[in-house]
Design an enzyme around this catalytic site. Structure first.
Site, PDB file in Angstrom:
ATOM      1  N   SER A   1      -2.757   3.198  10.374  1.00  0.00           N
ATOM      2  CA  SER A   1      -3.703   2.272  11.008  1.00  0.00           C
ATOM      3  C   SER A   1      -2.963   0.961  11.246  1.00  0.00           C
ATOM      4  CB  SER A   1      -4.905   1.994  10.078  1.00  0.00           C
ATOM      5  OG  SER A   1      -4.506   1.169   8.991  1.00  0.00           O
TER       6      SER A   1
ATOM      7  N   VAL B   1     -17.900  13.352   3.624  1.00  0.00           N
ATOM      8  CA  VAL B   1     -16.508  13.827   3.667  1.00  0.00           C
ATOM      9  C   VAL B   1     -16.054  13.851   5.128  1.00  0.00           C
ATOM     10  CG1 VAL B   1     -15.014  15.826   3.269  1.00  0.00           C
ATOM     11  CG2 VAL B   1     -16.744  15.178   1.569  1.00  0.00           C
TER      12      VAL B   1
ATOM     13  N   LYS C   1       1.447  -3.835   6.626  1.00  0.00           N
ATOM     14  CA  LYS C   1       2.142  -3.752   5.331  1.00  0.00           C
ATOM     15  C   LYS C   1       3.580  -3.280   5.537  1.00  0.00           C
ATOM     16  CE  LYS C   1      -1.416  -4.913   2.754  1.00  0.00           C
ATOM     17  NZ  LYS C   1      -1.483  -5.912   1.708  1.00  0.00           N
TER      18      LYS C   1
ATOM     19  N   TYR D   1      -3.888  -1.868  10.123  1.00  0.00           N
ATOM     20  CA  TYR D   1      -3.797  -2.521   8.804  1.00  0.00           C
ATOM     21  C   TYR D   1      -2.564  -2.024   8.040  1.00  0.00           C
ATOM     22  CZ  TYR D   1      -4.031  -2.366   3.804  1.00  0.00           C
ATOM     23  OH  TYR D   1      -3.654  -2.396   2.487  1.00  0.00           O
ATOM     24  N   HIS D   2      -2.400  -0.706   7.947  1.00  0.00           N
ATOM     25  CA  HIS D   2      -1.255  -0.184   7.193  1.00  0.00           C
ATOM     26  C   HIS D   2       0.056  -0.628   7.856  1.00  0.00           C
ATOM     27  CE1 HIS D   2      -4.345   2.632   5.502  1.00  0.00           C
ATOM     28  NE2 HIS D   2      -3.610   2.492   4.418  1.00  0.00           N
TER      29      HIS D   2
ATOM     30  N   THR E   1       0.820  -1.207   0.000  1.00  0.00           N
ATOM     31  CA  THR E   1       0.000   0.000   0.000  1.00  0.00           C
ATOM     32  C   THR E   1       0.858   1.263   0.000  1.00  0.00           C
ATOM     33  OG1 THR E   1      -1.644   1.240   1.261  1.00  0.00           O
ATOM     34  CG2 THR E   1      -0.167  -0.111   2.540  1.00  0.00           C
TER      35      THR E   1
HETATM   36  P1  NAD Z   1     -10.385  -8.169  -0.293  1.00  0.00           P
HETATM   37  O1  NAD Z   1     -10.627  -8.228   1.172  1.00  0.00           O
HETATM   38  O2  NAD Z   1     -11.543  -7.935  -1.198  1.00  0.00           O
HETATM   39  O3  NAD Z   1      -9.646  -9.504  -0.774  1.00  0.00           O
HETATM   40  C1  NAD Z   1      -8.697 -10.192  -0.004  1.00  0.00           C
HETATM   41  C2  NAD Z   1      -8.962 -11.676  -0.182  1.00  0.00           C
HETATM   42  O4  NAD Z   1      -7.997 -12.410   0.594  1.00  0.00           O
HETATM   43  C3  NAD Z   1     -10.338 -12.098   0.318  1.00  0.00           C
HETATM   44  O5  NAD Z   1     -11.009 -12.851  -0.671  1.00  0.00           O
HETATM   45  C4  NAD Z   1     -10.055 -12.926   1.576  1.00  0.00           C
HETATM   46  O6  NAD Z   1     -11.001 -13.942   1.781  1.00  0.00           O
HETATM   47  C5  NAD Z   1      -8.654 -13.457   1.289  1.00  0.00           C
HETATM   48  N1  NAD Z   1      -7.864 -13.734   2.499  1.00  0.00           N
HETATM   49  C6  NAD Z   1      -7.629 -12.918   3.555  1.00  0.00           C
HETATM   50  N2  NAD Z   1      -6.884 -13.556   4.485  1.00  0.00           N
HETATM   51  C7  NAD Z   1      -6.630 -14.800   3.999  1.00  0.00           C
HETATM   52  C8  NAD Z   1      -5.941 -15.920   4.501  1.00  0.00           C
HETATM   53  N3  NAD Z   1      -5.382 -15.900   5.714  1.00  0.00           N
HETATM   54  N4  NAD Z   1      -5.866 -17.040   3.753  1.00  0.00           N
HETATM   55  C9  NAD Z   1      -6.452 -17.093   2.515  1.00  0.00           C
HETATM   56  N5  NAD Z   1      -7.147 -16.046   2.003  1.00  0.00           N
HETATM   57  C10 NAD Z   1      -7.240 -14.909   2.735  1.00  0.00           C
HETATM   58  O7  NAD Z   1      -9.257  -7.052  -0.522  1.00  0.00           O
HETATM   59  P2  NAD Z   1      -8.815  -6.350  -1.882  1.00  0.00           P
HETATM   60  O8  NAD Z   1      -9.419  -5.018  -1.942  1.00  0.00           O
HETATM   61  O9  NAD Z   1      -8.971  -7.293  -3.001  1.00  0.00           O
HETATM   62  O10 NAD Z   1      -7.258  -6.155  -1.582  1.00  0.00           O
HETATM   63  C11 NAD Z   1      -6.310  -7.133  -1.957  1.00  0.00           C
HETATM   64  C12 NAD Z   1      -4.920  -6.674  -1.551  1.00  0.00           C
HETATM   65  O11 NAD Z   1      -4.627  -5.441  -2.188  1.00  0.00           O
HETATM   66  C13 NAD Z   1      -4.813  -6.439  -0.048  1.00  0.00           C
HETATM   67  O12 NAD Z   1      -3.638  -7.002   0.450  1.00  0.00           O
HETATM   68  C14 NAD Z   1      -4.807  -4.939   0.080  1.00  0.00           C
HETATM   69  O13 NAD Z   1      -4.010  -4.571   1.144  1.00  0.00           O
HETATM   70  C15 NAD Z   1      -4.230  -4.472  -1.241  1.00  0.00           C
HETATM   71  N6  NAD Z   1      -4.740  -3.150  -1.616  1.00  0.00           N
HETATM   72  C16 NAD Z   1      -6.087  -2.936  -1.836  1.00  0.00           C
HETATM   73  C17 NAD Z   1      -6.544  -1.656  -2.185  1.00  0.00           C
HETATM   74  C18 NAD Z   1      -7.999  -1.333  -2.405  1.00  0.00           C
HETATM   75  O14 NAD Z   1      -8.340  -0.167  -2.625  1.00  0.00           O
HETATM   76  N7  NAD Z   1      -8.898  -2.318  -2.386  1.00  0.00           N
HETATM   77  C19 NAD Z   1      -5.616  -0.607  -2.326  1.00  0.00           C
HETATM   78  C20 NAD Z   1      -4.259  -0.856  -2.080  1.00  0.00           C
HETATM   79  C21 NAD Z   1      -3.839  -2.136  -1.731  1.00  0.00           C
HETATM   80  N1  USQ Z   2     -12.844   9.141   3.609  1.00  0.00           N
HETATM   81  C1  USQ Z   2     -13.825  10.114   3.614  1.00  0.00           C
HETATM   82  N2  USQ Z   2     -15.113   9.703   3.513  1.00  0.00           N
HETATM   83  C2  USQ Z   2     -15.479   8.396   3.389  1.00  0.00           C
HETATM   84  C3  USQ Z   2     -14.460   7.401   3.362  1.00  0.00           C
HETATM   85  C4  USQ Z   2     -13.152   7.812   3.487  1.00  0.00           C
HETATM   86  O1  USQ Z   2     -13.561  11.304   3.702  1.00  0.00           O
HETATM   87  O2  USQ Z   2     -16.676   8.105   3.292  1.00  0.00           O
HETATM   88  C5  USQ Z   2     -11.428   9.541   3.716  1.00  0.00           C
HETATM   89  C6  USQ Z   2     -10.669   8.838   4.834  1.00  0.00           C
HETATM   90  O3  USQ Z   2     -10.838   9.513   6.069  1.00  0.00           O
HETATM   91  C7  USQ Z   2      -9.244   8.880   4.292  1.00  0.00           C
HETATM   92  C8  USQ Z   2      -9.430   8.775   2.783  1.00  0.00           C
HETATM   93  O4  USQ Z   2     -10.784   9.132   2.523  1.00  0.00           O
HETATM   94  O5  USQ Z   2      -8.683  10.133   4.559  1.00  0.00           O
HETATM   95  C9  USQ Z   2      -9.140   7.404   2.216  1.00  0.00           C
HETATM   96  O6  USQ Z   2      -9.922   6.420   2.883  1.00  0.00           O
HETATM   97  P1  USQ Z   2     -10.250   5.019   2.181  1.00  0.00           P
HETATM   98  O7  USQ Z   2     -11.118   4.241   3.104  1.00  0.00           O
HETATM   99  O8  USQ Z   2     -10.722   5.259   0.803  1.00  0.00           O
HETATM  100  O9  USQ Z   2      -8.790   4.363   2.030  1.00  0.00           O
HETATM  101  P2  USQ Z   2      -7.794   3.698   3.098  1.00  0.00           P
HETATM  102  O10 USQ Z   2      -8.378   3.557   4.432  1.00  0.00           O
HETATM  103  O11 USQ Z   2      -6.504   4.425   2.999  1.00  0.00           O
HETATM  104  O12 USQ Z   2      -7.591   2.223   2.535  1.00  0.00           O
HETATM  105  C10 USQ Z   2      -7.721   1.867   1.158  1.00  0.00           C
HETATM  106  C11 USQ Z   2      -7.781   0.344   1.094  1.00  0.00           C
HETATM  107  C12 USQ Z   2      -6.453  -0.224   1.606  1.00  0.00           C
HETATM  108  C13 USQ Z   2      -5.311   0.365   0.802  1.00  0.00           C
HETATM  109  C14 USQ Z   2      -5.336   1.883   0.844  1.00  0.00           C
HETATM  110  C15 USQ Z   2      -4.344   2.491  -0.134  1.00  0.00           C
HETATM  111  O13 USQ Z   2      -8.855  -0.136   1.887  1.00  0.00           O
HETATM  112  O14 USQ Z   2      -6.473  -1.636   1.445  1.00  0.00           O
HETATM  113  O15 USQ Z   2      -4.078  -0.081   1.301  1.00  0.00           O
HETATM  114  O16 USQ Z   2      -6.629   2.349   0.405  1.00  0.00           O
HETATM  115  S1  USQ Z   2      -3.672   3.996   0.472  1.00  0.00           S
HETATM  116  O17 USQ Z   2      -4.758   4.875   0.893  1.00  0.00           O
HETATM  117  O18 USQ Z   2      -2.920   4.604  -0.617  1.00  0.00           O
HETATM  118  O19 USQ Z   2      -2.834   3.676   1.611  1.00  0.00           O
END
Ligand code: NAD
Ligand code: USQ
Length: 413
Positions: A195, A270, A201, A197-198, A145
């Protein structure tokens, strides 16, 4: 190429699996379906009616004539099964999407913090250890991320993973004092996760650096921005292939949420001033990036290859304004449930993908409308009570809040 897609039932993994299969690769999906279980825990569901993994695979076979493999493995817990899978299937590459990816979910309670760290860190370490133990030469591509860097500038664009630093040294390599002199080093760009989560990573990137150094594993880490969009050229071919569309307060990401909110007549939520600037990439570019990363692996003994997988940056309130203009939606500034900078600039280097041929799909009215139309089509499935983001980052924010749901969900994992 034989490609294993871990997390291939998810929002990114499913369209990536279809794209690579369509390209002629032999694709096998591994997923423990935990994301579907989390929907049940949260009482939420994808806005789009996603089919079971079996139906998805059967539909792809019908539409394309191509077979996808599937194995239900919890890669964070079932180490021996994962190892056996790698030895038996002998993939050339593994794409690792299989982590808990929502920042708000990771901050809901101490249980959710521990689940996210346990799941994500063990998933990554198990995979790395299993690749080593399998003795196979497997290219690992991980979805990381942009959030590992935090969202700020230090008077420079955020580089692709590594930072050249110069420090003043006053010893030689034997520890003998010398005149102060300048030496250069390359380090991972300082992390600043927002967070739990972050943070996972950030832990992942240190695991990758270790295994690349110690075991000469070939690893690419993609520091991805926020994904928006919902369809790809493959998921659009049949309704049974439809991708998931998260809109709830934990898993919905900002741009898709705003488009869904506009579609159902909900004010755009927002957080705070909306001065947060973030990196974005369209789903269609994400699948292309995975393909490009697969085609350009590092060599054994190389450092981890880090690409910034994003195409543009936007400020949250500008996105809300743009969508309000296009759709006529109203904008509501709600108290920010997160602990994050109210305003930030963000400048990012993304040269590697551009040089390797990515043609960015940038924000356009047409694509925004495509997402909004999809949301409108399934608006009857929306549960508006799931829209507000209720996960709070600090105890102070919790004080005075109504009781949050039970700490120990029964259904995850
Ligand atoms: P998602 O939650 O939709 O998909 C993740 C998948 O992994 C799910 O199907 C879940 O069941 C599976 N999974 C989780 N833990 C597991 C485990 N222990 N064993 C086997 N399967 C498991 O998420 P996504 O949006 O598809 O994101 C995928 C990856 O991309 C993540 O690692 C996320 O951090 C990264 N990412 C996503 C975004 C975004 O905006 N969605 C942005 C940046 C990075
Ligand atoms: N936000 C709003 N209103 C909303 C939802 C979110 O203002 O209704 C704001 C949040 O406070 C934040 C920003 O929008 O400031 C982004 O939030 P988000 O939920 O869209 O994104 P984030 O929590 O950062 O996570 C998502 C994915 C994560 C990925 C990350 C990439 O869920 O898996 O790693 O984006 S990044 O943001 O570049 O780190």
């Amino acid at each position: 190429m034989k490609v294993a897609i871990l997390g291939g039932d998810g929002f990114c993994g499913w369209p990536a699996a279809l794209h690579l299969s369509d390209q002629g690769h032999d694709v096998v999906i591994v997923d423990n379906l935990s994301r579907r279980a989390i929907d049940a825990e949260l009482g939420a569901q994808s806005l789009t009616p996603i089919r079971s993994i079996d139906e998805r695979i059967a539909a792809w076979k019908e539409v394309s004539g191509r077979q996808l493999g599937f194995e239900n493995i919890d890669i964070a817990r079932d180490y021996e099964v994962l190892l056996d899978f790698l030895i038996r299937e002998a993939p050339d590459a593994v794409i690792h999407f299989a982590e808990q990816r929502a920042a708000p979910y990771s901050m809901k309670s101490s249980w959710h913090k521990r689940y996210t760290v346990d799941n994500n860190t063990n998933a990554t370490n198990n995979l790395l250890a299993a690749i080593v133990e399998s003795g196979r030469d497997i290219h690992l591509v991980h979805l990381g991320t942009m959030g590992v860097y935090g969202y700020g500038t230090a008077g420079m664009k955020i580089p692709e993973g590594y930072l050249d630093v110069e420090v003043t040294a006053d010893e030689d390599e034997h520890g003998n004092p010398t005149e102060p002199h300048r030496i250069s080093q390359e380090i991972l760009y300082p992390s600043n996760p927002g967070s739990i989560y972050h943070m996972t990573k950030v832990l992942d990137q240190h695991l990758f650096a270790f295994y690349a150094k110690n075991d000469s594993l070939r690893i690419t880490d993609l520091h991805q921005g926020i994904i928006w969009g919902t369809h790809t050229d493959q998921t659009i071919r049949d309704e049974r292939l439809i991708n998931r569309f998260d809109y709830d307060g934990d898993y919905g990401t900002v741009l898709n949420r705003f488009l869904m909110q506009a579609a159902v007549g909900h004010p755009l939520t927002v957080h705070g001033t909306g001065g947060q600037t973030r990196a974005f990439i369209h789903l269609r570019d994400m699948v292309r990036c995975i393909q490009i990363a697969l085609e350009n692996p590092p060599s054994s003994g190389d450092r981890v290859k880090i690409f910034n997988q994003m195409t543009e940056t936007h400020r949250v309130r500008d996105l809300a304004r743009l969508i309000a203009e296009i759709s006529g939606a109203t904008v509501e500034m709600v108290p920010n449930p997160r602990k994050e900078s109210a305003e930030n600039e963000l400048h990012v280097v993304n040269e590697t993908f551009l040089k390797l041929g990515l043609k960015p799909t940038t924000l356009s009215e047409g694509l925004l409308q495509e997402v909004e139309e999809t949301a409108r089509r399934y608006a009857d499935r929306a549960d508006l009570s799931k829209i507000p983001a209720r996960s709070l980052w600090t105890e102070q924010q919790h004080a005075g809040e109504p009781a949050t749901p039970a700490d120990e969900p029964a259904v995850v994992g």
